[in-house]
Design a protein around this motif. Structure first.
Motif, PDB file in Angstrom:
ATOM      1  N   THR A   1       2.257  11.246   2.186  1.00  0.00           N
ATOM      2  CA  THR A   1       1.895  12.429   2.959  1.00  0.00           C
ATOM      3  C   THR A   1       1.548  13.536   1.958  1.00  0.00           C
ATOM      4  O   THR A   1       1.846  13.420   0.762  1.00  0.00           O
ATOM      5  CB  THR A   1       3.066  12.895   3.848  1.00  0.00           C
ATOM      6  OG1 THR A   1       4.138  13.317   3.001  1.00  0.00           O
ATOM      7  CG2 THR A   1       3.528  11.794   4.795  1.00  0.00           C
ATOM      8  N   GLN A   2       0.951  14.603   2.434  1.00  0.00           N
ATOM      9  CA  GLN A   2       0.604  15.719   1.555  1.00  0.00           C
ATOM     10  C   GLN A   2       1.859  16.313   0.913  1.00  0.00           C
ATOM     11  O   GLN A   2       1.873  16.630  -0.276  1.00  0.00           O
ATOM     12  CB  GLN A   2      -0.171  16.790   2.338  1.00  0.00           C
ATOM     13  CG  GLN A   2      -0.707  17.907   1.481  1.00  0.00           C
ATOM     14  CD  GLN A   2      -1.717  17.425   0.436  1.00  0.00           C
ATOM     15  OE1 GLN A   2      -2.434  16.451   0.638  1.00  0.00           O
ATOM     16  NE2 GLN A   2      -1.758  18.113  -0.693  1.00  0.00           N
TER      17      GLN A   2
ATOM     18  N   ARG B   1       0.839  -1.187   0.000  1.00  0.00           N
ATOM     19  CA  ARG B   1       0.000   0.000   0.000  1.00  0.00           C
ATOM     20  C   ARG B   1       0.877   1.241   0.000  1.00  0.00           C
ATOM     21  O   ARG B   1       1.776   1.381   0.816  1.00  0.00           O
ATOM     22  CB  ARG B   1      -0.881   0.025   1.239  1.00  0.00           C
ATOM     23  CG  ARG B   1      -2.018  -0.955   1.237  1.00  0.00           C
ATOM     24  CD  ARG B   1      -2.939  -0.577   2.389  1.00  0.00           C
ATOM     25  NE  ARG B   1      -4.266  -1.063   2.471  1.00  0.00           N
ATOM     26  CZ  ARG B   1      -5.149  -1.235   1.516  1.00  0.00           C
ATOM     27  NH1 ARG B   1      -4.832  -1.004   0.305  1.00  0.00           N
ATOM     28  NH2 ARG B   1      -6.363  -1.668   1.761  1.00  0.00           N
TER      29      ARG B   1
ATOM     30  N   ARG C   1       3.156  13.946  -1.813  1.00  0.00           N
ATOM     31  CA  ARG C   1       2.289  14.018  -2.996  1.00  0.00           C
ATOM     32  C   ARG C   1       2.559  15.292  -3.794  1.00  0.00           C
ATOM     33  O   ARG C   1       2.677  15.258  -5.017  1.00  0.00           O
ATOM     34  CB  ARG C   1       0.822  13.944  -2.575  1.00  0.00           C
ATOM     35  CG  ARG C   1      -0.146  13.831  -3.737  1.00  0.00           C
ATOM     36  CD  ARG C   1      -1.558  13.536  -3.222  1.00  0.00           C
ATOM     37  NE  ARG C   1      -2.438  13.193  -4.292  1.00  0.00           N
ATOM     38  CZ  ARG C   1      -2.448  12.057  -4.974  1.00  0.00           C
ATOM     39  NH1 ARG C   1      -1.580  11.115  -4.671  1.00  0.00           N
ATOM     40  NH2 ARG C   1      -3.292  11.836  -5.949  1.00  0.00           N
TER      41      ARG C   1
ATOM     42  N   GLY D   1      -5.574   4.841  -4.577  1.00  0.00           N
ATOM     43  CA  GLY D   1      -6.356   3.629  -4.346  1.00  0.00           C
ATOM     44  C   GLY D   1      -6.571   2.773  -5.579  1.00  0.00           C
ATOM     45  O   GLY D   1      -7.313   1.788  -5.527  1.00  0.00           O
TER      46      GLY D   1
ATOM     47  N   ASN E   1       0.999   4.995   0.826  1.00  0.00           N
ATOM     48  CA  ASN E   1       0.350   6.061   1.594  1.00  0.00           C
ATOM     49  C   ASN E   1       1.274   7.263   1.604  1.00  0.00           C
ATOM     50  O   ASN E   1       2.260   7.291   2.337  1.00  0.00           O
ATOM     51  CB  ASN E   1       0.052   5.603   3.025  1.00  0.00           C
ATOM     52  CG  ASN E   1      -0.973   4.492   3.056  1.00  0.00           C
ATOM     53  OD1 ASN E   1      -1.986   4.574   2.372  1.00  0.00           O
ATOM     54  ND2 ASN E   1      -0.688   3.449   3.820  1.00  0.00           N
TER      55      ASN E   1
ATOM     56  N   ARG F   1       5.744   0.188  -6.379  1.00  0.00           N
ATOM     57  CA  ARG F   1       5.047   0.156  -5.075  1.00  0.00           C
ATOM     58  C   ARG F   1       5.915  -0.510  -4.013  1.00  0.00           C
ATOM     59  O   ARG F   1       6.082   0.015  -2.920  1.00  0.00           O
ATOM     60  CB  ARG F   1       3.754  -0.658  -5.184  1.00  0.00           C
ATOM     61  CG  ARG F   1       2.549   0.033  -5.705  1.00  0.00           C
ATOM     62  CD  ARG F   1       1.395  -0.969  -5.559  1.00  0.00           C
ATOM     63  NE  ARG F   1       0.247  -0.628  -6.324  1.00  0.00           N
ATOM     64  CZ  ARG F   1      -0.868  -0.096  -5.805  1.00  0.00           C
ATOM     65  NH1 ARG F   1      -0.938   0.163  -4.528  1.00  0.00           N
ATOM     66  NH2 ARG F   1      -1.883   0.184  -6.579  1.00  0.00           N
TER      67      ARG F   1
ATOM     68  N   ASP G   1      -1.399   5.844  -4.695  1.00  0.00           N
ATOM     69  CA  ASP G   1      -1.879   6.458  -3.461  1.00  0.00           C
ATOM     70  C   ASP G   1      -3.374   6.754  -3.556  1.00  0.00           C
ATOM     71  O   ASP G   1      -4.075   6.760  -2.555  1.00  0.00           O
ATOM     72  CB  ASP G   1      -1.105   7.753  -3.186  1.00  0.00           C
ATOM     73  CG  ASP G   1      -1.519   8.404  -1.882  1.00  0.00           C
ATOM     74  OD1 ASP G   1      -1.569   7.699  -0.853  1.00  0.00           O
ATOM     75  OD2 ASP G   1      -1.794   9.616  -1.907  1.00  0.00           O
TER      76      ASP G   1
END
Length: 160
Positions: A15-16, A11, A19, A48, A13, A69, A46
């Motif tokens: 952070t702002q 996964r 990104r 999904g 994920n 990934r 990220d």
């Protein structure tokens, strides 16, 4: 691992800040195409999307998406974006030896010859004990790096 079946899902994920950094990198056009593509893969992952959805959207293979990934999760963002060191073969001649070879090529040809040939230069490299053996292609590539014309009659190596 059976082709097409993955035992673990990685996964992404972000952070702002991560990104924003990736989107900025992708939109600026200062990065290599591979880094831009990898940045977009991470952004889409990220969001999904599945590997297949990301691969269709960005025209890459699902295995590429999976590898990016996995590298992001296991090794971090810089590892996922950057190329890994490729093994390649060791250089046959170091910089000093290459300079010496160019100097020899620019010197007077050996007695009985009007000009240096790649074979004569390769033999000279072995004679000077720079290497046990060196190919004509290695000599050619070293000479190609210089700006001088090694095919002239007065000095240099003949392409023949």
């Amino acid at each position: 691992m059976v082709r097409g079946l993955r035992t673990q899902t990685y996964r992404v994920n972000l952070t702002q800040d991560q990104r924003e950094h990736l989107l900025d990198r992708a939109s600026r056009g200062k990065s290599s195409a591979r880094k831009v593509k990898r940045s977009l893969i991470l952004c889409k992952a990220d969001g999904g999307l599945t590997d297949e959805q990301v691969s269709e959207a960005l025209l890459v293979s699902p295995s590429t998406v999976y590898r990016i990934r996995r590298r992001f999760v296991e090794e971090g963002m810089e590892s996922a974006l950057n190329e890994r060191q490729r093994p390649g073969q060791r250089r046959k001649l170091d910089g000093k030896q290459e300079a010496h070879l160019v100097a020899v090529a620019c010197s007077q040809a050996p007695e009985g010859h009007t000009h240096w040939t790649l074979q004569l230069l390769a033999d000279k490299v072995v004679e000077l004990e720079f290497s046990d053996a060196v190919s004509l292609e290695t000599v050619r590539q070293v000479l190609k790096k210089t700006n001088s014309n090694h095919g002239r009659r007065r000095n240099g190596a003949s392409p023949r």
